[in-house]
Design an enzyme around this catalytic site. Structure first.
Site, PDB file in Angstrom:
ATOM      1  N   SER A 140       2.133  15.849 -21.326  1.00 12.52           N
ATOM      2  CA  SER A 140       3.183  16.843 -21.557  1.00 12.52           C
ATOM      3  C   SER A 140       2.626  17.981 -22.402  1.00 12.52           C
ATOM      4  O   SER A 140       1.653  17.792 -23.154  1.00 12.52           O
ATOM      5  CB  SER A 140       4.353  16.196 -22.311  1.00 12.52           C
ATOM      6  OG  SER A 140       5.240  17.182 -22.809  1.00 12.52           O
ATOM      7  N   TYR A 152       6.677  11.345 -29.431  1.00 15.56           N
ATOM      8  CA  TYR A 152       6.581  11.633 -27.990  1.00 15.56           C
ATOM      9  C   TYR A 152       5.245  12.311 -27.670  1.00 15.56           C
ATOM     10  O   TYR A 152       4.510  11.878 -26.784  1.00 15.56           O
ATOM     11  CB  TYR A 152       7.762  12.494 -27.524  1.00 15.56           C
ATOM     12  CG  TYR A 152       7.640  12.893 -26.058  1.00 15.56           C
ATOM     13  CD1 TYR A 152       7.688  11.931 -25.059  1.00 15.56           C
ATOM     14  CD2 TYR A 152       7.450  14.222 -25.691  1.00 15.56           C
ATOM     15  CE1 TYR A 152       7.549  12.292 -23.716  1.00 15.56           C
ATOM     16  CE2 TYR A 152       7.318  14.589 -24.363  1.00 15.56           C
ATOM     17  CZ  TYR A 152       7.370  13.620 -23.377  1.00 15.56           C
ATOM     18  OH  TYR A 152       7.222  13.973 -22.046  1.00 15.56           O
TER      19      TYR A 152
HETATM   20  N1  LIG Z   1      10.921  17.032 -17.306  1.00 14.45           N
HETATM   21  C1  LIG Z   1      10.086  17.613 -18.145  1.00 14.45           C
HETATM   22  O1  LIG Z   1      10.349  18.728 -18.639  1.00 14.45           O
HETATM   23  C2  LIG Z   1       8.766  16.947 -18.495  1.00 14.45           C
HETATM   24  C3  LIG Z   1       7.835  17.697 -19.219  1.00 14.45           C
HETATM   25  C4  LIG Z   1       6.615  17.131 -19.558  1.00 14.45           C
HETATM   26  C5  LIG Z   1       6.315  15.833 -19.162  1.00 14.45           C
HETATM   27  N2  LIG Z   1       7.236  15.119 -18.474  1.00 14.45           N
HETATM   28  C6  LIG Z   1       6.851  13.740 -18.072  1.00 14.45           C
HETATM   29  O2  LIG Z   1       6.985  13.628 -16.674  1.00 14.45           O
HETATM   30  C7  LIG Z   1       7.231  12.267 -16.337  1.00 14.45           C
HETATM   31  C8  LIG Z   1       8.420  12.185 -15.374  1.00 14.45           C
HETATM   32  O3  LIG Z   1       9.588  12.560 -16.064  1.00 14.45           O
HETATM   33  P1  LIG Z   1      10.784  13.324 -15.363  1.00 14.45           P
HETATM   34  O4  LIG Z   1      10.875  14.650 -15.993  1.00 14.45           O
HETATM   35  O5  LIG Z   1      10.695  13.232 -13.891  1.00 14.45           O
HETATM   36  O6  LIG Z   1      12.031  12.493 -15.939  1.00 14.45           O
HETATM   37  P2  LIG Z   1      12.909  11.343 -15.294  1.00 14.45           P
HETATM   38  O7  LIG Z   1      13.663  11.868 -14.127  1.00 14.45           O
HETATM   39  O8  LIG Z   1      13.692  10.760 -16.429  1.00 14.45           O
HETATM   40  O9  LIG Z   1      11.855  10.271 -14.780  1.00 14.45           O
HETATM   41  C9  LIG Z   1      11.394   9.172 -15.529  1.00 14.45           C
HETATM   42  C10 LIG Z   1      11.230   7.994 -14.585  1.00 14.45           C
HETATM   43  O10 LIG Z   1      10.569   6.918 -15.250  1.00 14.45           O
HETATM   44  C11 LIG Z   1      11.196   5.698 -14.867  1.00 14.45           C
HETATM   45  N3  LIG Z   1      10.991   4.726 -15.951  1.00 14.45           N
HETATM   46  C12 LIG Z   1      11.364   4.888 -17.243  1.00 14.45           C
HETATM   47  N4  LIG Z   1      11.063   3.782 -17.934  1.00 14.45           N
HETATM   48  C13 LIG Z   1      10.474   2.916 -17.062  1.00 14.45           C
HETATM   49  C14 LIG Z   1       9.968   1.592 -17.191  1.00 14.45           C
HETATM   50  N5  LIG Z   1      10.010   0.940 -18.367  1.00 14.45           N
HETATM   51  N6  LIG Z   1       9.448   0.998 -16.097  1.00 14.45           N
HETATM   52  C15 LIG Z   1       9.428   1.648 -14.913  1.00 14.45           C
HETATM   53  N7  LIG Z   1       9.897   2.894 -14.732  1.00 14.45           N
HETATM   54  C16 LIG Z   1      10.430   3.509 -15.802  1.00 14.45           C
HETATM   55  C17 LIG Z   1      12.672   6.074 -14.685  1.00 14.45           C
HETATM   56  O11 LIG Z   1      13.348   5.199 -13.804  1.00 14.45           O
HETATM   57  P3  LIG Z   1      14.257   3.978 -14.383  1.00 14.45           P
HETATM   58  O12 LIG Z   1      15.102   4.543 -15.481  1.00 14.45           O
HETATM   59  O13 LIG Z   1      15.038   3.532 -13.200  1.00 14.45           O
HETATM   60  O14 LIG Z   1      13.289   2.952 -14.855  1.00 14.45           O
HETATM   61  C18 LIG Z   1      12.564   7.460 -14.081  1.00 14.45           C
HETATM   62  O15 LIG Z   1      12.511   7.395 -12.659  1.00 14.45           O
HETATM   63  C19 LIG Z   1       7.445  11.530 -17.661  1.00 14.45           C
HETATM   64  O16 LIG Z   1       6.266  10.824 -17.998  1.00 14.45           O
HETATM   65  C20 LIG Z   1       7.714  12.644 -18.661  1.00 14.45           C
HETATM   66  O17 LIG Z   1       7.324  12.286 -19.956  1.00 14.45           O
HETATM   67  C21 LIG Z   1       8.440  15.641 -18.126  1.00 14.45           C
END
Ligand SMILES: NC(=O)c1ccc[n+]([C@@H]2O[C@H](COP(=O)([O-])OP(=O)(O)OC[C@H]3O[C@@H](n4cnc5c(N)ncnc54)[C@H](OP(=O)(O)O)[C@@H]3O)[C@@H](O)[C@H]2O)c1
Length: 248
Positions: A140, A152
């Protein structure tokens, strides 16, 4: 022959976009997350190239379940995209006392969610990863500039040396390991209800292209890094943030 990609977090947001793009390019995809109904909906949306495995990757048992599913479904795999993660810093149980208890909870929870889910997935699947395979870890912008809680950004920064070590370990087999570090990405579950219009405007204002990132922006980069032609790009941390933070 179709390749097989395992995508954690594949039911929502960035992970779903990565899985959709890989499937559109002809890969079979295995979606991993904890919520079976969410995964089932995502798999249906992607179509016949998708299967899913509901597993909690914070646990070793969850990693074993994914290995078993992938082994039965595909035998061996070609791409591991460890997208699952999030920021639990603001979600501490209400009855937890403020101070050290809360801080300790936040660090432990973020390390489990962002570090251990990736480590369990990658180490669990390593025995069935083909030569020429691709490993994608997700960091991130917070790994470079912090996110307010410390925990984080630190948990995301752990992906950087992990990718370097994976790359060194597996590079002779033509396997690459890279990290994608997104900036603000909309249309995910990441922020829950925490995003305000004011904060959104501020985050967009930090970009050079004056827009929020979208899951597809990240998926396009991931798909290229996962492609056979990306074989000489390894041990890198690549940012996708619209210029909000310059390369380093
Ligand atoms: N959105 C942003 O602005 C942003 C920016 C920088 C980095 N990121 C990173 O990008 C990645 C994806 O995030 P996103 O933005 O797409 O958010 P998101 O929609 O909340 O996706 C997170 C996913 O991780 C799964 N997950 C969480 N805990 C888990 C566990 N213990 N075991 C298996 N699966 C698990 C969740 O599904 P379940 O809840 O069903 O398990 C969900 O599908 C993350 O690593 C996040 O830190 C996001």
């Amino acid at each position: 022959m179709a390749r097989t990609a395992v995508v954690s977090g594949g039911g929502t947001g960035i992970g779903l976009a990565v899985a959709e793009r890989l499937a559109a390019q002809g890969d079979d995809v295995i979606l991993v997350g904890r919520r079976e109904d969410v995964l089932a909906g995502a798999a249906e949306r992607i179509g016949e190239r998708a299967s899913f495995c509901a597993a909690d990757l914070e646990t070793v048992e969850g990693a074993h379940d994914v290995l078993q599913h992938a082994s039965e479904r595909a035998g061996r795999i070609d791409v591991i995209a460890a997208v699952a993660g999030g920021n639990v810093a603001a979600k501490a149980p209400e009855d937890l006392p403020k101070g050290l208890e809360r801080t300790s909870w936040s660090w432990t929870a973020n390390l489990r969610l962002n570090v251990m889910t990736a480590v369990h997935l990658v180490e669990g699947l390593k025995p069935i990863l083909n030569d020429g395979g691709r490993i994608l870890l997700f960091s991130s912008i917070a790994a470079f500039r912090g996110s307010g809680s410390g925990s984080y950004g630190a948990s995301k920064a752990a992906m950087h040396p992990y990718a370097v070590d994976l790359s060194a370990e597996l590079g002779a087999r033509g396997i690459t390991a890279n990290v994608i570090a997104p900036g603000y990405i909309e249309d995910t579950e990441f922020f829950g209800t925490a995003m305000t219009e004011q904060r959104r405007t501020m985050l967009i204002g930090q970009t050079h292209n004056q827009r929020p990132g979208r899951p597809d922006d990240v998926a396009a980069l991931a798909a290229w890094l996962a492609s056979p032609e990306a074989g000489h790009v390894t041990a890198q941390i690549i940012q996708a943030n619209g210029g909000a933070l310059a390369g380093r």
